[in-house]
Structures are given as structure tokens and as C-alpha cells.
Write a protein that holds these residues in place. Structure first.
Motif, PDB file in Angstrom:
ATOM      1  N   PRO A  25       6.675   0.786  -6.627  1.00 51.46           N
ATOM      2  CA  PRO A  25       5.502   1.104  -6.085  1.00 51.46           C
ATOM      3  C   PRO A  25       5.616   1.982  -5.032  1.00 51.46           C
ATOM      4  O   PRO A  25       6.777   1.972  -4.321  1.00 51.46           O
ATOM      5  CB  PRO A  25       5.081  -0.279  -5.674  1.00 51.46           C
ATOM      6  CG  PRO A  25       6.229  -1.106  -5.455  1.00 51.46           C
ATOM      7  CD  PRO A  25       7.173  -0.679  -6.438  1.00 51.46           C
ATOM      8  N   ASP A  78      -1.822  -3.473   0.678  1.00 53.37           N
ATOM      9  CA  ASP A  78      -0.385  -3.179  -0.032  1.00 53.37           C
ATOM     10  C   ASP A  78       0.772  -3.460   1.018  1.00 53.37           C
ATOM     11  O   ASP A  78       1.840  -4.100   0.284  1.00 53.37           O
ATOM     12  CB  ASP A  78      -0.383  -1.973  -0.576  1.00 53.37           C
ATOM     13  CG  ASP A  78      -1.098  -1.774  -1.970  1.00 53.37           C
ATOM     14  OD1 ASP A  78      -1.448  -2.669  -2.489  1.00 53.37           O
ATOM     15  OD2 ASP A  78      -1.374  -0.520  -2.348  1.00 53.37           O
ATOM     16  N   ASP A 126       3.195  -9.795  -4.708  1.00 54.15           N
ATOM     17  CA  ASP A 126       2.773  -9.365  -6.227  1.00 54.15           C
ATOM     18  C   ASP A 126       3.063 -10.374  -7.086  1.00 54.15           C
ATOM     19  O   ASP A 126       4.019 -11.292  -7.175  1.00 54.15           O
ATOM     20  CB  ASP A 126       3.607  -8.291  -6.301  1.00 54.15           C
ATOM     21  CG  ASP A 126       3.186  -6.806  -5.606  1.00 54.15           C
ATOM     22  OD1 ASP A 126       2.040  -6.746  -5.410  1.00 54.15           O
ATOM     23  OD2 ASP A 126       4.077  -6.231  -5.254  1.00 54.15           O
TER      24      ASP A 126
END
Length: 393
Positions: free
Chosen positions: A23, A201, A210
Motif C-alpha cells: 500500500p 490509513d 487491514d
């Protein structure tokens, strides 16, 4: 396993890692501050405050309050009206230390929030805040509205020390804030939308939130090359320990005063420090020490020398120390590449290159630099320490 084999395995690992999808790094990740509690607090305060120019108005605040009112441990009623008038404050004084965030709707209600990321509660913070008669400008016993005390921390953190505080996890909160973005339908400024998403995030990645669906490619690579990786780690840690041990030996060998007058703390995986016996608990809790750090970076290996003046009350001691130095001495330190950093622990620092092919020479050079510093600053340190010892007597 030969050195050539290890190098070949490392090259294979690097090539395979390059193909692993990761990511994108968040802003705080890029800055190396993903676990900095103050930044999490500052960003949360920014988004909660309806008067800030983010374009969310009171929507983030409403989602936050909804999360609290629906939490099984709270007694806060649903709060949906006049949220634009809510005051959002940070680092609010209590007379016994500041707490992190204060949401206050004057006579109607208030919420006290103590926030944690990685560190545990310091002492009995929440107990002190729960007993505080004043919260900023609010006098607690004169307030007749609703109230809630919230300890916002990761699920893995321990509970708050005060029964008045309700433990609310970041993991519980995040879906409520994500819902603001999910249902936005383009109504918020794109920059603000991206900033809030980036913040969330950061929290999710830091707390490993996650969804767990498969073993990561990195873990699979580790299992394939565990022998090589572990061998390299063991060699690295062994060499660091040797450097720390040699720093200790050279420092003690070159002492002109008796070794018995010094305390050495040698933690080879982290640090080594040297301090005179009476340099601890100066003026209460201040500690003074020389602390070399070893950085075995490939491009810039170094021994980072430090003079630490740390703990509560350090600023007063640092001020006294600085006043004893005249301008010529300060210039001499700067010309010798010592830097006045005035950091959380370090007050003076200097980097000495570490020659990985001739480490012993570098260690002797580092201790030589440290002894040159000692010759200049140690008399002043001893004077300051003696002053506080005499006043205590």
C-alpha cells in the motif's frame, strides 16, 4: 553457508521484494512519525473541529460522537444538534497535568479524551483527570449536563487506571469515521477527503487493522530464506555488541579518575552510557550522561556521541550549563562539530564516522572526541551537580 551464497540470496530477496505490491505510504509514514501520539492528536482535533477549513463541517464530529454514544461502555446520549457550536480544545489544563482533547457544548455536555498510540498511560493520568475540579475553564461541580470520560487507545493497550474513564479502542472508532468518507458522494473538498483518508490509513496500518485474508509475500520470503536472514541478523547484532563493549573498554582505560567513580550501562542491542556516580537524580530526577550510539548504516556508518541531560527539570539544568559556557567555548564546540540539539534526551551531539574495515581505530577516535568534550564541560557539570547536592543537604 558461504559469503557468496548469502550475497546471492540477498540479491534474490531484493528482486522478489521489488515485485511485492505494498500500500502507498501515508504522510506520517514518509516522515517516520506514524506512531507519534501528538500528530494523531493534532490531526484528530483538526478534523473534529467544525470551524476548521476542511469542509467537513460537523460531520466528522457527529460520527465521532455517534461512535461514543453507541459504545457499550458509555452513557452519552445521541448528540446531533448544534454541533457547529461545540468547542474542540487540545492539551487542556486541569491543575494536575493537561489531558489531550476536550469536546464541550457549554451547559449541555462535555467529553474528556485521553489518547494513546503506542505508550501506556503515564502513572495514574486518568485518575488525576477524573478527579480534577476544573477542566480548562469548566468548573466540574457547576456543570449539570451530560459528561463522558474516554480513554482512546489500541485494543492491545491496557485499561485506564480510572473507573470513570471508558476504554474505547481506535479499532472500534475507525469504521464510524470511514463512513463519513464512504457516504460523502463528492460533497467534501477532494484535498480534505484525501487528508482524512490518509489519517485513517495511518491508524489502520499502524494497528494492523487491514482485513486478514492471506499470509503476506514478505512472510513467505522470510520462511524461504530464514537461514540466511537469521545468520545476517546474528552477525549484525554480534558486531554491534563488540563495538559497544570496545567503547566501554577504551573509555574506562583512558579515564584519569578512578573507575569506581563511574557507572556504565551497556545494553549492546540499544546503547551504552557513562555517568559519574552522582550524575543521577540531579535536582530531583535529572540525569546527566555521555551516551554513544552506533549506527551501522551501509552508506553512513557512524558513532553518534551525545551528552544527555534528561528527565523532568532538564531545562533548568541545561540553562545553567549553557550559562557557564562562554562564547569562545561555544564556538570551540561548534568548530569541533558538536551540535547543540536541545532534544528530548540529548543536549550536545557529534557524529564520528565508523570505518567498518578498521572499527577499532574509529572507536579510539570517538573516545578521543568524547574526552575532548569532557575536558571542557565536565568541570561545569560537576559544579552544577555539587550545587544541588549541597542545597539538598
Amino acid at each position: 553457508m558461504t559469503e557468496t551464497t548469502s550475497e546471492a540470496h540477498l540479491q534474490e530477496i531484493e528482486e522478489l521484494l521489488a515485485d511485492v505490491d505494498r500500500p502507498p505510504a501515508t504522510t506520517l509514514d514518509i516522515l517516520g512519525e506514524a506512531k507519534r501520539e501528538r500528530y494523531w492528536e493534532d490531526l484528530l482535533v483538526y478534523f473534529l473541529n467544525p470551524s476548521n477549513p476542511h469542509g467537513f463541517n460537523a460531520d466528522v464530529l457527529a460520527a465521532f460522537l455517534q461512535a461514543l454514544s453507541e459504545h457499550e461502555g458509555t452513557s452519552l446520549p445521541p448528540l446531533r444538534h448544534e454541533l457547529e457550536q461545540v468547542e474542540v480544545q487540545s492539551q487542556v489544563p486541569t491543575g494536575d497535568g493537561p489531558f489531550d482533547i476536550f469536546l464541550w457544548s457549554k451547559d449541555a455536555w462535555y467529553v474528556v479524551i485521553e489518547l494513546k498510540v503506542a505508550a501506556a498511560e503515564t502513572g495514574t493520568q486518568t485518575r488525576r483527570y477524573a478527579q480534577a475540579p476544573k477542566l480548562g475553564e469548566l468548573v466540574v461541580n457547576q456543570h449539570e449536563g451530560a459528561s463522558e470520560y474516554v480513554y482512546l487507545a489500541p485494543r492491545s493497550a491496557g485499561s485506564s487506571t480510572s473507573e470513570k474513564f471508558v476504554d474505547v479502542s481506535w479499532e472500534y472508532l475507525i469504521p464510524y469515521l470511514e463512513e463519513v468518507l464512504r457516504t460523502s458522494y463528492g460533497q467534501y473538498p477532494s484535498k480534505s477527503h484525501a487528508q482524512l483518508a490518509d489519517y485513517l490509513d495511518t491508524i489502520k496500518q499502524t494497528l494492523n487493522m487491514d482485513e486478514f485474508t492471506t499470509i503476506s509475500e514478505e512472510t513467505k520470503l522470510y520462511t524461504d530464506y530464514a537461514d540466511t536472514i537469521n545468520r545476517l541478523i546474528e552477525a549484525y547484532e554480534d558486531d554491534r555488541a563488540k563495538i559497544f563493549n570496545h567503547l566501554q573498554t577504551v573509555f574506562l582505560d583512558e579515564l584519569e579518575s578512578p573507575r569506581e567513580g563511574w557507572v556504565v550501562n551497556n545494553s549492546p542491542k540499544r546503547y551504552i552510557n557513562f555517568a559519574k556516580n552522582d550524575w543521577g537524580n540531579v535536582a530531583g530526577s535529572v540525569r546527566i550522561e555521555y551516551e554513544p550510539h552506533v549506527h551501522l548504516n551501509r552508506d553512513h556508518p557512524e558513532i553518534r556521541l551525545r551528552l544527555d541531560i534528561e528527565n523532568t527539570g532538564k531545562q533548568e539544568i541545561r540553562k545553567e550549563f549553557n550559562e557557564k559556557l562562554d562564547e569562545a567555548e561555544r564556538d570551540a564546540l561548534r568548530n569541533a562539530d558538536w551540535e547543540f540539539v536541545d532534544g528530548s534526551y540529548a543536549y550536545l551531539t557529534k557524529s564520528v564516522p565508523l570505518d567498518v574495515d578498521q572499527p577499532v581505530d574509529s572507536i579510539h577516535h570517538a573516545i578521543q572526541n568524547l574526552n575532548e568534550l569532557r575536558a571542557m564541560v565536565e568541570p561545569y557539570i560537576d559544579e552544577i551537580v555539587a550545587k544541588y547536592q549541597n542545597s539538598a543537604d
